[in-house]
Design an enzyme around this catalytic site. Sequence first.
Site, PDB file in Angstrom:
ATOM      1  N   ARG A 142      42.977 -60.268  60.104  1.00  0.00           N
ATOM      2  CA  ARG A 142      44.264 -59.703  59.705  1.00  0.00           C
ATOM      3  C   ARG A 142      44.032 -58.603  58.683  1.00  0.00           C
ATOM      4  NH1 ARG A 142      48.575 -62.264  61.431  1.00  0.00           N
ATOM      5  NH2 ARG A 142      49.933 -61.397  59.837  1.00  0.00           N
TER       6      ARG A 142
ATOM      7  N   HIS B  12      55.373 -54.128  52.936  1.00  0.00           N
ATOM      8  CA  HIS B  12      56.288 -55.119  52.371  1.00  0.00           C
ATOM      9  C   HIS B  12      56.296 -54.888  50.870  1.00  0.00           C
ATOM     10  CE1 HIS B  12      56.459 -57.610  56.025  1.00  0.00           C
ATOM     11  NE2 HIS B  12      55.174 -57.409  56.157  1.00  0.00           N
TER      12      HIS B  12
ATOM     13  N   CYS C  38      57.117 -53.861  59.537  1.00  0.00           N
ATOM     14  CA  CYS C  38      56.102 -54.717  60.160  1.00  0.00           C
ATOM     15  C   CYS C  38      56.554 -55.326  61.503  1.00  0.00           C
ATOM     16  CB  CYS C  38      55.659 -55.779  59.167  1.00  0.00           C
ATOM     17  SG  CYS C  38      54.062 -56.491  59.570  1.00  0.00           S
TER      18      CYS C  38
HETATM   19  N1  GLN Z   1      53.593 -60.642  63.727  1.00  0.00           N
HETATM   20  C1  GLN Z   1      53.149 -59.436  63.221  1.00  0.00           C
HETATM   21  C2  GLN Z   1      51.681 -59.339  62.878  1.00  0.00           C
HETATM   22  O1  GLN Z   1      51.078 -60.257  62.316  1.00  0.00           O
HETATM   23  C3  GLN Z   1      54.045 -59.000  62.076  1.00  0.00           C
HETATM   24  C4  GLN Z   1      53.803 -59.679  60.764  1.00  0.00           C
HETATM   25  C5  GLN Z   1      54.680 -59.122  59.661  1.00  0.00           C
HETATM   26  O2  GLN Z   1      55.852 -58.771  59.895  1.00  0.00           O
HETATM   27  N2  GLN Z   1      54.148 -59.106  58.438  1.00  0.00           N
HETATM   28  O3  GLN Z   1      51.108 -58.334  63.214  1.00  0.00           O
END
Ligand code: GLN
Length: 255
Positions: free
Chosen positions: A127, A191, A93
């Site tokens: 998101r 993750h 990520c």
């Molecule tokens: N900052 C990044 C995003 O929100 C990565 C987030 C993450 O590592 N889960 O896209």
Amino acid sequence: MNLKIYHMYPDLLNLYGDRGNIIVLKKRAEWRGIEVFVINFTRDDEKNLEEADMIFLGGGSDREQGLLYSHLFKYKNLLKEMIEDGVVILAICGGYQLLGNYYLDAYGNKIEGLSVLDFYTKAEKGRLIGNILVETNLPLMVKTLVGFENHGGRTYHSYTPLGKVIKGYGNNGKDGYEGLIYNNLFGTYLHGPILSKNPHFADFLLKRALERKYNREIKLRDLDDKEEFWAHKKLKEIILKEGSPLRAPFKRLLF
Ligand code: GLN
């Protein structure tokens, strides 16, 4: 045999238990009599990165990405060389995004990337959150990867993806692909931590790193990991039943 695994910035890049990936790699190697040295690489304690057999970068929020960029930039050329040389790298990520050219955050701020690979990420509306099921391009017996994703950034690239999204969003929620493969570098939004839910992927990384280091074919001894694979299978079933959109036809994938 032994392996040196560099855990990059464990104090800053550890979203959703990404640190667990290190534990999985270490235990699965040690259960086979392979010694593992985990080296924590931080801004205050920079170790000899060129000695790494494997590099792990976990996820981090936009803030952490911004903080780390200027520090990691010193290692840009070395990292590039190591990637070309086939060092095994797993980047999750925020850590994955950091390897590209830039990340444009939700407020239009540009967080520079290392540009060790030619791709970019930009935050778009909403998101991308939820469980994800992927059919991978990797030469694995079990063709699925399961995980959890939570990112605002959408990544666009023309490298080989890690796989095709069956359920969930992946790189950008549009093109149906997840992650990136370049040499022995694997970028992913999964993750979970990814390796505890996907022990076949953990073994694949260990095998690749050992084969590179010892310059011969390595056959990893089978482990009694029925429970780990049971967890993988159960999660796959759960994800398939969830409400999120099915993005690709689900074939009976070899389990
Ligand atoms: N900052 C990044 C995003 O929100 C990565 C987030 C993450 O590592 N889960 O896209």
